[in-house]
Design an enzyme around this catalytic site. Structure first.
Site, PDB file in Angstrom:
ATOM      1  N   GLU A 173       0.874  -1.182   0.000  1.00 38.48           N
ATOM      2  CA  GLU A 173       0.000   0.000   0.000  1.00 38.48           C
ATOM      3  C   GLU A 173       0.902   1.220   0.000  1.00 38.48           C
ATOM      4  OE1 GLU A 173      -3.039   0.198   3.081  1.00 38.48           O
ATOM      5  OE2 GLU A 173      -2.739   2.362   3.277  1.00 38.48           O
ATOM      6  N   GLU A 233      -1.730  11.625   3.800  1.00 40.16           N
ATOM      7  CA  GLU A 233      -2.689  11.510   4.885  1.00 40.16           C
ATOM      8  C   GLU A 233      -2.521  12.722   5.776  1.00 40.16           C
ATOM      9  OE1 GLU A 233      -3.571   7.138   6.291  1.00 40.16           O
ATOM     10  OE2 GLU A 233      -1.406   7.426   6.144  1.00 40.16           O
TER      11      GLU A 233
END
Length: 248
Positions: free
Chosen positions: A131, A136
């Site tokens: 991933e 974020e």
């Protein structure tokens, strides 16, 4: 990585979501569509919908809106709604420079993310096939962003490498260009053209040599930031004006 090979201009009058899957609910699903973990595996509190109140295209671009809105499903109650979408089976790539121009909401308990997952799990289920988190943010820390890699042979031996950065000027609630430069040898994270982190890739150890698809979501709550949700932040909007992929 100078040739524009794929683009989504959400400010265009012709903008649409034909290449995007709109995800619904609160459950992380397996490859057959069966619920595996509630909270999308992250303790998230929102219920994702495709309603115009949560997902729309406006003058500034694609808008993912988190709201304080009660939803009932199969005996469970959710206090918030929001939006999540991805390009699985429609668009995936391996290597290049991906640039996402976005404006993120500020507020305690908000968790906007721009990230990548493997189109085909060539090395096995998560985290074995990897991933890549391009961006974020924790809404209560409006000057801080992060990029992260997840990999490892299995859940017990997962590796999480997070690279954090503090913006020199301004905050996340202004339009910025979040970039990922990815080639055979390394992955680099950028904001407004500035590279704030680089990770050299290890062949045979790290699974980042396969096509990945793109995800956009705005979560509420969750394990990324263990804080109480500030109800004053709603409605909260994450806006994406454009996405561009450049390759050689």
């Amino acid at each position: 990585m100078n040739k524009l090979v794929w683009e989504q201009d959400f400010t265009s009058e012709a903008a649409d979501l034909k290449l995007w899957n709109i995800r619904l609910g609160n459950d992380l699903l397996d490859n057959d569509g069966n619920p595996v973990f509630p909270g999308w595996g992250n303790g998230e509190q929102q219920f994702y919908t495709g309603h115009r109140g949560n997902l729309s295209i406006g003058e500034e671009g694609l808008q993912l809106c988190a709201r304080r809105e009660v939803t009932e499903q199969e005996g469970r109650s959710f206090a918030y709604t929001s939006a999540r979408l991805d390009t699985k089976d429609h668009f995936a790539y391996c290597y290049g420079r991906l640039v996402v121009r976005a404006k993120l909401p500020v507020g305690q308990g908000l968790w906007p993310a721009i990230w990548l997952l493997p189109q085909d799990q060539a090395y096995g289920p998560w985290p074995a096939s990897g991933e890549i988190d391009i961006l974020e943010a924790k809404g209560r820390l409006p000057r801080h962003i992060a990029g992260t890699l997840h990999y490892g042979p299995d859940l017990e031996h997962k590796v999480v490498e997070e690279f954090t950065h503090e913006l020199e000027r301004g905050t996340i609630d202004e339009f910025r260009e979040y970039g990922l430069e990815w080639d055979e040898g390394s992955i680099r994270w950028l904001v407004d053209g500035h590279c704030f982190a680089e990770r050299r890739l290890e062949p045979g150890v790290m699974p980042f040599d396969q096509p990945f698809y793109l995800l956009l979501n705005l979560a509420v709550g969750g394990w990324y930031d263990h804080v109480e949700v500030d109800l004053a932040v709603f409605p909260a909007v994450m806006t994406v004006s454009s996405i561009r992929l450049y390759q050689n």
